[in-house]
Every structure is written in C-alpha cells, then in structure tokens.
Write an enzyme that holds these catalytic residues in place. Sequence first.
Site, PDB file in Angstrom:
ATOM      1  N   SER A   1       4.805  -4.989   5.136  1.00 56.80           N
ATOM      2  CA  SER A   1       3.972  -4.428   6.191  1.00 56.80           C
ATOM      3  C   SER A   1       2.623  -5.130   6.206  1.00 56.80           C
ATOM      4  O   SER A   1       2.083  -5.502   5.158  1.00 56.80           O
ATOM      5  CB  SER A   1       3.755  -2.925   5.961  1.00 56.80           C
ATOM      6  OG  SER A   1       2.762  -2.423   6.841  1.00 56.80           O
TER       7      SER A   1
ATOM      8  N   TYR B   1       1.819   4.456   1.211  1.00 58.56           N
ATOM      9  CA  TYR B   1       2.815   3.589   1.849  1.00 58.56           C
ATOM     10  C   TYR B   1       2.500   2.123   1.585  1.00 58.56           C
ATOM     11  O   TYR B   1       3.384   1.339   1.206  1.00 58.56           O
ATOM     12  CB  TYR B   1       2.836   3.872   3.346  1.00 58.56           C
ATOM     13  CG  TYR B   1       3.622   2.882   4.166  1.00 58.56           C
ATOM     14  CD1 TYR B   1       5.013   2.944   4.229  1.00 58.56           C
ATOM     15  CD2 TYR B   1       2.980   1.879   4.898  1.00 58.56           C
ATOM     16  CE1 TYR B   1       5.732   2.037   4.996  1.00 58.56           C
ATOM     17  CE2 TYR B   1       3.693   0.972   5.663  1.00 58.56           C
ATOM     18  CZ  TYR B   1       5.061   1.059   5.712  1.00 58.56           C
ATOM     19  OH  TYR B   1       5.779   0.164   6.466  1.00 58.56           O
TER      20      TYR B   1
END
Length: 254
Positions: free
Chosen positions: A148, A161
Amino acid sequence: MGNLTGKTALVTGASRGIGRAVAERLAGDGALVAVHYATSAQAAARVASGIKERGGSAFTVQAALGVPGDVDTLFTGLETGLKEHNDGRMELDILVNNAGIMGGSAPEETTPEQFDRLVAVNAKAPFFVIQRALRAMPDGGRIVNISSGLTRFANPQEIAYAMTKSAVEMLALHYAKHLGPRGITVNSVAPGITRNSNPIFDQPQVVEQLAALSVFNRVGEPSDVADVVAFLASDEARWITGAFIDSSGGTLAN
C-alpha cells in the site's frame, strides 16, 4: 497476450477490486488462475465464469485467511482445482498475495483484537501462504505481494494497517535474497487510491479531491495495478526482485 500460457496462478482476495482485475489480467495472458475468496462465493464465481467466457481458464478456491488452518484449507482447494483443470500438473508458477483488510480506526481507538486481526490477515497469512506455495513452485516462479502507498504516505486512521503492509514489503525484500538461487522473484506493488466498491467513489466531489492527490489528477483503476502485477509475473521481469513498485499514480511524488 499469451505470455503466461501453460502457467498457473493463485490470486488471493480475487473476488473483487484489485484482486479481480489481477485474476482477469493473468488469465487474459494465458494463465490458469485460482480465484481465491473468503466469503463472497457468488462474486468469485462471477469472476471465474467471466474469465471462461473470454476464453480463459479459472476456478475458485475458498479459505478464510487469518484463522487457524487457513493455509491448509487454501492449498487443499488449490490442489483439488489443479487436479481437475490442469491435467494433473500440480505446480504453482505465480502467487499474488492480494487479500487484506483495512482498519479504519483512529490510533487511540484501535483495540488489541482489531490489531491482531489486521496482523493475522495482512502479514501472518501471506508469510505462511508463501511458505506453503514454495513446496509447489518451480524454479523461476513469481511472487507478488500487494502492499500500500500508506507505507510511504501518512494517514493516522490506518497506522496499524500500514504497519502490516510494511511487513509485507519485508517479505519481498528478504525472500528475494533467499529465493534468488532458484530464480524466483519476489516483489511488492503499492497501489494508491484505487477505485473499488466503497461508496465514496460514488461521490463526485470526494473523487475529485482524491484525484488531486495523483500527479495524473485521477483515481486509480484496478486495471492500472493489475497491469503492473502482470508485468512482474512475466519473464520480462526476471531481473526485478526484492523491489518496491510504486503503483500510486504518482501520489507518493506529491
């Protein structure tokens, strides 16, 4: 097209979004694709049937990740599918670790249970999926982990996350050296803001704001990321391993 003919691929979290686009692209390039899903059986079936309608080959595999026995369940299903669809050839040439969950909680509100769940699905599962996949992966195989842009771009709502996605990038870096002698490449692809089923993408003003984060002034499409993954899965990417590939549309340049 067709540069993956004769290859097999497993894409985790392939019933929607980036995973779906990756599965469709790899199948379009000739691979037999195992479309993994956790709970969305109908969505996964639509992905597989759509691939077949376009002349490709695919089958679905169910396994909830981040729970005890997840890897065994996943690979039992994969092996069953390969036996049925691959003329008895049991090798896995390409693994794409795409499945993941987001947190969406402010750091002061994140509970230990939420944190543990993020780690289990986003970091622990990919590690042990790779470990098991290597039993069936021939020399020259390909592993691509979906990371990400949040490992480089701050968003306090997603600290936990982002931590798990940083772990995924370490899988690529260290496994690349470990697997180099076998010619197996391992790389990380980091998408930015990418259109998915989130309702925010139905709000033009929000999409306009998000698009401004990219140097191209648009949000990413799943196919933008899938094309990068397909390249890394091909022989043309044989000299790339342990790499972090920014697939954020230049968001990280802003």
